[in-house]
Scaffold this motif. Sequence first.
Motif, PDB file in Angstrom:
ATOM      1  N   THR A 146      -5.567  21.279  13.698  1.00  0.00           N
ATOM      2  CA  THR A 146      -6.480  21.585  14.799  1.00  0.00           C
ATOM      3  C   THR A 146      -7.896  21.699  14.260  1.00  0.00           C
ATOM      4  O   THR A 146      -8.134  22.427  13.289  1.00  0.00           O
ATOM      5  CB  THR A 146      -6.091  22.913  15.484  1.00  0.00           C
ATOM      6  OG1 THR A 146      -4.718  22.868  15.897  1.00  0.00           O
ATOM      7  CG2 THR A 146      -6.968  23.163  16.702  1.00  0.00           C
ATOM      8  N   ASP A 166      -4.781  18.109  17.250  1.00  0.00           N
ATOM      9  CA  ASP A 166      -5.657  18.481  18.344  1.00  0.00           C
ATOM     10  C   ASP A 166      -7.083  18.561  17.783  1.00  0.00           C
ATOM     11  O   ASP A 166      -7.329  19.307  16.838  1.00  0.00           O
ATOM     12  CB  ASP A 166      -5.236  19.825  18.944  1.00  0.00           C
ATOM     13  CG  ASP A 166      -6.095  20.230  20.134  1.00  0.00           C
ATOM     14  OD1 ASP A 166      -6.680  19.345  20.786  1.00  0.00           O
ATOM     15  OD2 ASP A 166      -6.191  21.441  20.408  1.00  0.00           O
ATOM     16  N   GLY A 187      -3.499  12.409  19.389  1.00  0.00           N
ATOM     17  CA  GLY A 187      -4.402  13.552  19.491  1.00  0.00           C
ATOM     18  C   GLY A 187      -5.602  13.463  18.565  1.00  0.00           C
ATOM     19  O   GLY A 187      -6.523  14.271  18.668  1.00  0.00           O
TER      20      GLY A 187
END
Length: 213
Positions: A146, A166, A187
């Motif tokens: 992330t 992400d 993603g």
Amino acid sequence: MPLADQPYAHLLQPHQGPLRRDQRYDTVHFDGLTFDGTQASGASFLECAFTGVTVSDARLRQARFIEVWLEQSRWMATDLAESEWQDGTLLGGVFAGIAAYSSQLRRLTLRQCKLEAVNLRSAVLREVVFEDCRLRDVDFGGAKLTDVSFPGSSLEQVRFGGARMDKVDLRGASRLELPDGHEGLRGAVISSAQLIELAPQFAQALGVLVRDV
């Protein structure tokens, strides 16, 4: 920002002797030391600096590195599985043959580092920047990434199979070479040039046969 500008720099005390299992090290400076075969699983390092240090054939499983500074250090054939890294800066280091699976990396900056044969499977990376680094044979399989970016970094034989991403930005990577696991890029953001370069591999992964005639 150099080490001298770190808020804890004036508190650092030089370390002497070996590293010990489950020991807590606060504001300690490890400078020019060699740790070969060290058994220090569960050790904690808070506001510590490692400069010119060599760590080899060591076991630091479940160790914690919080607000650490690593500069020109070499870590080789070392077990760092299930370790925790948070708010750290790693400069010009070499990490080779490292087992760091199931580790947690948060708010880290790695700059001009070389990572080779590093196992980060099932690791959690959040707000991590690989800047001008070389990643070769690094395995992010099953990892969760992330807010991770790779500006100026070369990714060679890097695996993302089963990864969850992400806000992962790969556009700044100078090289993006993935032998497999392309579905793990879901993603991530890549550039149009990278897409063109990876298109044959994407087609192969999807079982798409491309023919012009």
